[in-house]
Design a protein around this motif. Structure first.
Motif, PDB file in Angstrom:
ATOM      1  N   PHE A 105       0.788  -1.171  -0.032  1.00  0.00           N
ATOM      2  CA  PHE A 105      -0.058  -0.004  -0.109  1.00  0.00           C
ATOM      3  C   PHE A 105       0.817   1.325   0.076  1.00  0.00           C
ATOM      4  N   ALA A 119      -4.954   1.932   9.452  1.00  0.00           N
ATOM      5  CA  ALA A 119      -6.072   1.068   9.291  1.00  0.00           C
ATOM      6  C   ALA A 119      -5.672  -0.289   9.396  1.00  0.00           C
ATOM      7  N   SER A 122      -6.195  -1.655  13.116  1.00  0.00           N
ATOM      8  CA  SER A 122      -7.458  -2.387  13.463  1.00  0.00           C
ATOM      9  C   SER A 122      -7.726  -3.465  12.621  1.00  0.00           C
ATOM     10  N   LEU A 123      -7.365  -3.540  11.376  1.00  0.00           N
ATOM     11  CA  LEU A 123      -7.583  -4.842  10.604  1.00  0.00           C
ATOM     12  C   LEU A 123      -7.096  -6.200  11.364  1.00  0.00           C
TER      13      LEU A 123
ATOM     14  N   THR B   7       7.007  15.643  -3.128  1.00  0.00           N
ATOM     15  CA  THR B   7       7.128  15.801  -4.418  1.00  0.00           C
ATOM     16  C   THR B   7       6.022  16.285  -5.016  1.00  0.00           C
ATOM     17  N   THR B 262     -10.205   8.199  11.430  1.00  0.00           N
ATOM     18  CA  THR B 262     -10.882   7.375  10.595  1.00  0.00           C
ATOM     19  C   THR B 262     -11.912   7.928   9.817  1.00  0.00           C
ATOM     20  N   ILE B 265     -10.634  10.809   7.518  1.00  0.00           N
ATOM     21  CA  ILE B 265     -10.104  10.352   6.262  1.00  0.00           C
ATOM     22  C   ILE B 265     -10.755   9.718   5.500  1.00  0.00           C
ATOM     23  N   ILE B 271      -4.609  13.059   3.850  1.00  0.00           N
ATOM     24  CA  ILE B 271      -3.549  13.413   4.984  1.00  0.00           C
ATOM     25  C   ILE B 271      -2.174  13.928   4.436  1.00  0.00           C
ATOM     26  N   GLY B 310     -11.254  -0.636   9.797  1.00  0.00           N
ATOM     27  CA  GLY B 310      -9.987  -0.495   8.965  1.00  0.00           C
ATOM     28  C   GLY B 310     -10.088  -0.950   8.058  1.00  0.00           C
ATOM     29  N   LEU B 311     -10.954  -2.058   7.436  1.00  0.00           N
ATOM     30  CA  LEU B 311     -10.939  -2.557   5.938  1.00  0.00           C
ATOM     31  C   LEU B 311     -11.356  -1.414   5.056  1.00  0.00           C
ATOM     32  N   LEU B 313     -11.434   1.525   5.572  1.00  0.00           N
ATOM     33  CA  LEU B 313     -10.361   2.807   5.337  1.00  0.00           C
ATOM     34  C   LEU B 313      -9.350   2.273   4.356  1.00  0.00           C
ATOM     35  N   LEU B 314      -8.762   1.134   4.431  1.00  0.00           N
ATOM     36  CA  LEU B 314      -7.993   0.755   3.638  1.00  0.00           C
ATOM     37  C   LEU B 314      -8.412   0.786   2.011  1.00  0.00           C
ATOM     38  N   VAL B 317      -8.562   4.598   0.816  1.00  0.00           N
ATOM     39  CA  VAL B 317      -7.527   5.162   0.440  1.00  0.00           C
ATOM     40  C   VAL B 317      -6.757   4.425  -0.891  1.00  0.00           C
ATOM     41  N   ALA B 318      -7.269   3.110  -0.945  1.00  0.00           N
ATOM     42  CA  ALA B 318      -6.480   2.608  -2.230  1.00  0.00           C
ATOM     43  C   ALA B 318      -7.103   2.853  -3.362  1.00  0.00           C
ATOM     44  N   GLN B 321      -6.281   5.972  -5.633  1.00  0.00           N
ATOM     45  CA  GLN B 321      -4.917   5.707  -6.098  1.00  0.00           C
ATOM     46  C   GLN B 321      -4.836   4.771  -7.249  1.00  0.00           C
ATOM     47  N   LEU B 322      -5.745   3.727  -7.246  1.00  0.00           N
ATOM     48  CA  LEU B 322      -5.865   2.864  -8.315  1.00  0.00           C
ATOM     49  C   LEU B 322      -6.671   3.275  -9.491  1.00  0.00           C
ATOM     50  N   ARG B 325      -3.903   5.613 -11.244  1.00  0.00           N
ATOM     51  CA  ARG B 325      -3.028   4.927 -11.834  1.00  0.00           C
ATOM     52  C   ARG B 325      -3.772   4.466 -13.154  1.00  0.00           C
TER      53      ARG B 325
END
Lengths: 321, 332
Positions: A105, A119, A122-123, B7, B262, B265, B271, B310-311, B313-314, B317-318, B321-322, B325
């Motif tokens: 990530f 994240a 907690s996961l 950057t 959390t 975000i 962030i 948590g999941l 949140l991941l 944020v992903a 970005q994906l 990209r």
């Protein structure tokens, strides 16, 4: 280097002061206890330092520790005949996987480390709960060899202390002499410059998180064995202590600055405070307060040093000090 | 905050990011709707006004702190000590209550404690130029430590009824004072951030602090004010939390800082600074609050909830970005 001397002096003064109030503190038996107690913190702090040197942070280390410890304990419970070596390898193997997720990530999706590891913290903690069904694995469910390994002695020192010493040597050698270690400093000092000189930045970033996970995994197996219990909330909040050790040791959160010696001194400092309180019959409630005050003092003192290092700039950073 | 990529952004990414954020809020709204529908299937009582009013109580205090936290993150700072500030404020409220201070006095003490704690953070960070993540990890430990030392293993429960009534007080039927206050605060924050020059300055600082300073903005004072404001609202949250649960223990609000960050975000605040809206944060607050309440209805344990958060949140944020990209790849 000068601030390392100051910190070493403070540690020595503190130890003598405590020893004067409670003579038992300065016996070899107590020092042995402190070394054994802080071995896990030392390994975790060294791994965290690698991450912080790259301008990152890994908040998920305590959760990874809990998960890998639980995994090792459950396997040990299910297959008691398994050699203890395999259980001890299982910890870092699982941790490597968890750390690699963080690393992927951060390195390839460019997600800020603090968000990723917040994240995944907690996961992974939740995954520990799901893995164990919320149950505890207590000492009599674990193979005896697994429980005894961390505190077994080799040439007078416990395995934990030997492993920590090995980690110190390894970290020192890698950071000072290997291309990977120099890349970490270069990237932390200036990520754009690192790219221009051809450092595979993404691979470096990925690697430090993977290493952080593997070390947390090893520490998880050792932690569970040593304390004879695996549970979901194991080592909760430990990440803050680990980061505190780095900061006290002069590792700059801005990246690129920090040494193995400094980090180790930070660990010893926290270890002494943690162990001295019960000996001096001070309520453990004071520990958090003291840790907080020490972190604030350390970061304030490091500030001037950081400025000075910025002025002389390159050579200082290149030395990593 | 220094641990992010400094950057320069490619020129298109800012406006593109803004457009994405707008879509991000739509996504949050759709998710919220799904959660509401899902919840009403799970429990026929979910849409009951009493029940909904009850549901808000569980996240309003966190939501109050999420507002100034969003501003802090927009200017590239963070405050991890908020939950510990709450503990300290709750402690002083409790000690004052034991000494027989009246309700207005208790509220004032809560607010002032938060203000002072925030001022300390701000002074260390903006005044001395220290990294906020380290300073607030330090004050997290310090404030919680003070609370633990003073309380030991006892709890303060001697709160006058007039004080605990603050938590249940309704301004209009079904809308608690606390919740109304949050809505009013959210409106003020949204207005200031999106409709005034102050808001533009915060984005400018977040996008490029150096350029902002050279443009004549007082970056340090702005950050000092924001940390103090965060402390003040943590104090306010502590007043309501203490009133609602009627007790002060050393572990009060423990771990809340993570839930609050959390919320911010997930609400689409970057962030890396310089991007994010109050609308997004408010939507994320409701989404997390309602999802949590719904899972509570079907007895999902708290730890599973935080795992899912948590999941979430991941993924949150992903995905951008994906997408970015993919888009960049498409443009060749």
């Amino acid at each position: 280097m000068r601030r390392d001397f100051i910190l070493a002096g403070v540690i020595l003064g503190l130890a003598l002061l405590i020893g004067w109030r409670a003579p038992v503190f300065l016996t070899l038996a107590t020092l042995d206890d402190i070394a054994t107690d802080t071995a896990i913190l030392a390994m975790m702090a060294l791994a965290q330092m690698l991450v912080i040197l790259t301008r990152g942070i890994d908040l998920s280390v305590a959760a990874m520790l809990a998960f890998c410890g639980m995994a090792a304990a459950l396997v040990g419970q299910a297959l008691p005949e398994l050699p203890v070596g395999l259980l001890l390898i299982l910890g870092p193997a699982v941790g490597l996987g968890l750390g690699a997720i963080n690393g992927a990530f951060v390195a390839w999706l460019n997600v800020p480390p603090i968000v990723v590891t917040l994240a995944s913290m907690s996961l992974y903690r939740g995954a520990t709960f799901l893995l164990s069904g919320g149950l505890w694995v207590s000492s009599h469910d674990m193979p005896a060899a697994f429980r005894e390994f961390p505190t077994e002695r080799l040439f007078g020192l416990t395995h934990l202390v030997w492993l920590a010493l090995l980690a110190v040597l390894l970290a020192y050698g890698v950071l000072r002499y290997s291309r990977f270690g120099r890349s970490i400093y270069t990237y932390g000092g200036n990520p754009s410059a690192a790219r221009y000189v051809g450092i595979a930045s993404k691979r470096v970033l990925f690697s430090v998180y993977a290493i952080s996970g593997a070390v947390a995994g090893l520490c998880g197996a050792l932690w569970v064995g040593r304390y004879g219990i695996a549970f979901t909330d194991a080592a909760q909040g430990f990440e803050l202590q680990i980061i505190a050790a780095c900061v006290i040791g002069g590792v700059s959160i801005a990246g690129g600055i920090g040494t193995v010696l400094g980090c180790l001194l930070g660990v010893i400092f926290l270890g002494i405070i943690g162990n001295a309180l019960p000996i001096m019959a001070i309520s453990p409630f004071w520990q958090m307060l003291i840790f907080g005050a020490v972190i604030l003092a350390a970061v304030t003192i490091n500030r001037q040093k950081g400025r000075a290092a910025k002025i002389i700039l390159r050579p200082k950073t290149a030395e990593g000090g | 905050m220094t641990n992010f990529n400094l950057t320069p952004l490619p020129p298109y990414s800012f406006t593109w990011g803004l457009r994405l954020m707008r879509r991000w809020e739509v996504l949050l709204a759709v998710l919220l709707l799904l959660v509401m529908v899902g919840n009403s299937f799970l429990s026929p009582y979910f849409l009951d006004p009493y029940n909904l009013a009850d549901a808000t109580a569980n996240f309003t205090e966190k939501a109050m702190i999420a507002l100034p936290m969003a501003l802090l993150i927009i200017v590239r700072e963070i405050d991890i000590s908020v939950a510990s500030i709450m503990a300290l404020a709750s402690l002083l409220i409790g000690l004052a209550a034991e000494a027989g201070v009246g309700v207005p006095g208790l509220v004032a003490i809560g607010l002032l404690t938060g203000l002072a704690a925030g001022l300390l953070n701000g002074t260390l960070i903006a005044g001395l130029g220290l990294p906020s993540i380290v300073v607030t990890i330090g004050t997290l430990s310090l404030f919680r430590g003070i609370t633990a030392v003073v309380l030991g293993d006892r709890a303060i429960t001697a709160y006058p009824e007039a004080f605990t009534d603050l938590a249940t007080m309704k301004v209009i039927p079904f809308v608690s004072l606390e919740f109304a206050l949050f809505l009013a605060l959210a409106a003020v924050f949204a207005l200031v951030l999106h409709g005034t020059v102050i808001g533009r300055r915060l984005y400018a600082i977040g996008l490029n602090p150096t350029a902002a300073r050279f443009s004549g903005l007082n970056v340090r004072r702005t950050k000092l004010v924001l940390f103090t404001l965060t402390g003040l609202l943590a104090g306010l949250a502590a007043v309501f939390l203490t009133a609602r649960i009627g007790s002060t223990r050393p572990n009060i609000a423990s771990g809340w800082e993570l839930e609050i960050i959390t919320m911010v975000i997930l609400g689409g605040v970057s962030i890396a600074g310089g991007a994010g809206t109050i609308g997004g944060v408010v939507l994320a607050v409701f989404l997390l609050g309602m999802a949590g309440f719904g899972m509570g209805l079907v007895n999902v344990p708290g730890i599973v909830m935080s795992t899912l958060i948590g999941l979430l949140l991941l993924i949150a944020v992903a995905v951008p970005q994906l997408l970015a990209r993919f888009r960049r790849g498409g443009e060749g």
